[in-house]
Design an enzyme around this catalytic site. Structure first.
Site, PDB file in Angstrom:
ATOM      1  N   SER A  12       0.870  -1.191   0.000  1.00 29.81           N
ATOM      2  CA  SER A  12       0.000   0.000   0.000  1.00 29.81           C
ATOM      3  C   SER A  12       0.897   1.227   0.000  1.00 29.81           C
ATOM      4  CB  SER A  12      -0.947  -0.040   1.210  1.00 29.81           C
ATOM      5  OG  SER A  12      -1.841   1.046   1.192  1.00 29.81           O
ATOM      6  N   HIS A  39      -2.415  -0.888  -3.428  1.00 26.68           N
ATOM      7  CA  HIS A  39      -3.582  -0.030  -3.226  1.00 26.68           C
ATOM      8  C   HIS A  39      -3.423   1.250  -4.044  1.00 26.68           C
ATOM      9  CE1 HIS A  39      -4.305  -1.924   1.036  1.00 26.68           C
ATOM     10  NE2 HIS A  39      -4.556  -2.754   0.048  1.00 26.68           N
ATOM     11  N   ASP A 131      -4.197  -4.874   5.824  1.00 30.05           N
ATOM     12  CA  ASP A 131      -4.514  -5.703   4.667  1.00 30.05           C
ATOM     13  C   ASP A 131      -3.326  -6.622   4.385  1.00 30.05           C
ATOM     14  OD1 ASP A 131      -5.917  -6.697   2.513  1.00 30.05           O
ATOM     15  OD2 ASP A 131      -5.319  -5.087   1.147  1.00 30.05           O
TER      16      ASP A 131
END
Length: 337
Positions: A12, A39, A131
């Site tokens: 991310s 992401h 995540d």
């Protein structure tokens, strides 16, 4: 015997830098099959494949739904779509967001574990929140290996730290040492893996279904709660995933602990701003009604409106005080930076 030649990577914030460093140091001539979720903004035009291919390690591209997996390529999740694998094909689906994002790392990792078992090496790089933790656990339950960037080496340590804290890291190391480890792991024969756990297969299937109702699947992996989904308002089921308690609603939105906290914090702040606006409008309303009553000599009625105006003003001031506190959205992303 097959080797550990499937590399699934999730990142991310700070992920582009991490991927650039990692791929730039990969051994020349080594060509595993790679899947990457980073992401990104849903409506952005992604040039990530071009950036990764420019590094000079492997060809990179955004796959289309249903196309065959390309060995020795980097498969990159496109914006606003989950990247999944199913047997020998790639699935690119706009299924329910997981951990408040699409693409998300957990769905890729679960699908890779189901499809390739012990051949998979899951890699968690720089990023906020958590995540990838649940997905890495799924890979390891299917016989694969979890590799995590050292949080001290990551621009944003949240995702790596979460994987480590929940015991899902077989190897923790800085990016400089990761290419040699991945190369060594890929040279090892993949052992015979355990049967795919039913709950992992079920959650992998949920991510594939896009707009199909998944309530039966959700009930199969979780226990209903009285909590509601921050995104759609539907009922949430809790999923006991080893040391982690996760949540999933009947249409498939899924939340890790940190993403659930962040979603509720955001919803709370939104509700407070709506309440503040409503009280400020009530102050104006009561002012107008009081003035109108005074113009007609209705002093008792005007006094009543004035009293309600003062009460609404006090409530508005209280809400402003709450919203001005720095911890009104004290989410895990702030605590784990």
């Amino acid at each position: 015997m097959e080797n550990r030649d499937i590399i699934a990577i999730g990142a991310s914030a700070g992920g582009l830098t991490a991927l650039t460093r990692l791929f730039g140091a990969m051994p020349k001539g080594w060509a595993p099959t790679v899947f990457v979720v980073l992401h990104i903004t849903p409506n952005a035009t992604s040039v990530l494949p071009q950036l990764l291919e420019r590094i000079g390690w492997l060809p990179a591209f955004h796959p289309v739904d249903g196309e065959p997996i390309r060995p020795s390529h980097i498969h990159v999740a496109p914006p606003d779509h989950h990247l999944l694998v199913h047997r020998d094909r790639v699935l690119v689906r706009r299924g329910p967001r997981e951990n408040r994002t699409r693409p998300a790392v957990d769905p890729l990792f679960r699908s890779a574990g189901v499809a390739f078992g012990s051949r998979v090496v899951g890699v968690v790089l720089s990023g906020t929140l958590d995540d990838g933790t649940s997905g890495l656990r799924a890979i390891r339950r299917c016989g694969g290996i979890g590799v995590v960037q050292d949080p001290d080496d990551a621009e944003w340590p949240g995702m790596p730290q979460s994987a480590i804290d929940n015991g899902e890291a077989d190897h923790v190391l800085p990016l400089a040492h990761m290419p040699a480890l991945l190369y060594r792991l890929a040279a090892e024969p993949a052992p015979s893996g355990p049967p795919v756990p039913l709950d992992v297969a079920t959650e992998a299937r949920i991510a594939e279904q896009e707009f199909t109702a998944v309530s039966e699947d959700t009930n199969a992996v979780g226990k209903p709660t009285t909590l509601s989904c921050p995104e759609c308002g539907g009922g949430l089921s809790e999923i006991h995933d080893g040391p982690v308690l996760r949540f999933r609603c009947h249409v498939g939105h899924a939340y890790s602990p940190d993403s659930m906290e962040a979603a509720q914090a955001e919803a709370m702040e939104t509700a407070l701003w709506v309440a503040l606006r409503t009280h400020e409008e009530r102050v104006e309303l009561f002012q107008r009604l009081g003035d109108y009553a005074r113009e007609r000599g209705q002093d008792l009625i005007a006094a009543n409106w004035d009293s309600q105006k003062q009460e609404a003003r006090k409530n508005a001031e209280l809400l402003r005080a709450v919203l001005s506190k720095p911890d009104v959205r004290n989410t895990s992303s702030q605590k784990k930076r």
